[in-house]
Design a protein around this motif. Sequence first.
Motif, short mmCIF file in Angstrom:
data_model
loop_
_atom_site.label_atom_id
_atom_site.label_comp_id
_atom_site.label_asym_id
_atom_site.label_seq_id
_atom_site.Cartn_x
_atom_site.Cartn_y
_atom_site.Cartn_z
N MET A 1 0.27 8.75 0.42
CA MET A 1 0.16 7.97 1.65
C MET A 1 1.55 7.65 2.19
O MET A 1 2.39 7.12 1.47
N LEU A 2 1.79 7.97 3.45
CA LEU A 2 3.05 7.65 4.08
C LEU A 2 3.10 6.16 4.43
O LEU A 2 2.17 5.63 5.05
N ILE A 3 4.19 5.49 4.04
CA ILE A 3 4.36 4.06 4.32
C ILE A 3 5.75 3.86 4.91
O ILE A 3 6.74 4.34 4.35
N VAL A 226 -7.23 -2.92 3.42
CA VAL A 226 -7.42 -2.19 4.67
C VAL A 226 -6.69 -0.85 4.59
O VAL A 226 -7.24 0.19 4.97
N CYS A 227 -5.46 -0.87 4.11
CA CYS A 227 -4.69 0.37 3.99
C CYS A 227 -5.38 1.36 3.06
O CYS A 227 -5.46 2.56 3.37
N ASP A 246 7.84 -5.64 2.45
CA ASP A 246 6.48 -5.27 2.87
C ASP A 246 6.12 -3.87 2.38
O ASP A 246 5.04 -3.64 1.84
N ILE A 247 7.05 -2.93 2.57
CA ILE A 247 6.82 -1.55 2.13
C ILE A 247 6.67 -1.49 0.62
O ILE A 247 5.78 -0.81 0.09
N ALA A 248 7.54 -2.21 -0.10
CA ALA A 248 7.49 -2.21 -1.57
C ALA A 248 6.16 -2.79 -2.06
O ALA A 248 5.55 -2.27 -3.01
N PHE A 249 5.69 -3.85 -1.42
CA PHE A 249 4.41 -4.46 -1.79
C PHE A 249 3.26 -3.46 -1.64
O PHE A 249 2.42 -3.30 -2.54
N LEU A 254 -0.85 0.22 -3.63
CA LEU A 254 -1.56 1.46 -3.30
C LEU A 254 -1.19 2.62 -4.21
O LEU A 254 -1.76 3.70 -4.13
N GLY A 255 -0.17 2.40 -5.05
CA GLY A 255 0.26 3.44 -5.95
C GLY A 255 0.86 4.63 -5.23
O GLY A 255 0.75 5.78 -5.69
N SER A 256 1.52 4.34 -4.09
CA SER A 256 2.11 5.44 -3.30
C SER A 256 3.61 5.49 -3.49
O SER A 256 4.26 4.45 -3.59
#
Length: 256
Positions: A1-3, A226-227, A246-249, A254-256
């Motif tokens: 998943m792109l974050i 939601v993601c 936020d991205i790290a969380f 999500l294990g991404s």
Amino acid sequence: MLIGAHVREDDPLVTAADRGADIVQMFLADPQGWKKPPTHPQAEQLRTGPLAVVVHSPYVINVASLNNRIRIPSRKLVIQHAVAAAEVGAIGLVVHGGHVTQGEDAAKGFENWRKFIERQMDEGGFAVPVFIENTAGGDNAMARRFDALARLWDAVGEFGVGFCLDTCHAFAAGEDLVDVVDRAKSITGRIDLVHLNNSRDEFGSARDRHANIADGTIEPEQLAAVCAAADAPVVVETPTEGQADDIAFLRERLGS
């Protein structure tokens, strides 16, 4: 998943590295202006590099408007921004659903969207996919409440238009996030992008004020859920100083 995150357009490559982002969203021109976007100075690097890109169109665009002086320039600007988005290799162009004004027939706003999309498809389509985004406020909005979103998709869905789900906007519009992905997909058939934002205001406030994931009125775990359910690229449009967190969380959850 792109974050990733919405970043300043002057140096998205450096900003993405600073945030730990693998997708960036950016404007290609003044978000409050009507000028044609110039060629981005890093267009070739962005187009050929590993960083995914999505472009957000200017806020002034209102394809639904019954006012010719707004609707016609809006159509032109969407087409121009789609071309500029293709130059940077963008996966899509985010466009707000727009609105009609008080006392006007909302059906005409949905019809204006259909006319625009249908005409452009007849002329060869857009240079990149268009993602219509749900919005937070306005009683006459085309994509605020999901009953209106359903009417909009009745008008444009057959043309393969994409959908961008904004969590703050949905929450502010009074749409429950617990099943928001399922309900959105039942209307649009797809979620192409998630704008993952917490809200500074309460549920149903109609106020579009974003907060970092840990700082708003939406439970962080609900945002992560939601993601996970959407299974689409995620962009945070949160205050800059907290975007890396936020991205790290999200990556942790999500294990991404």
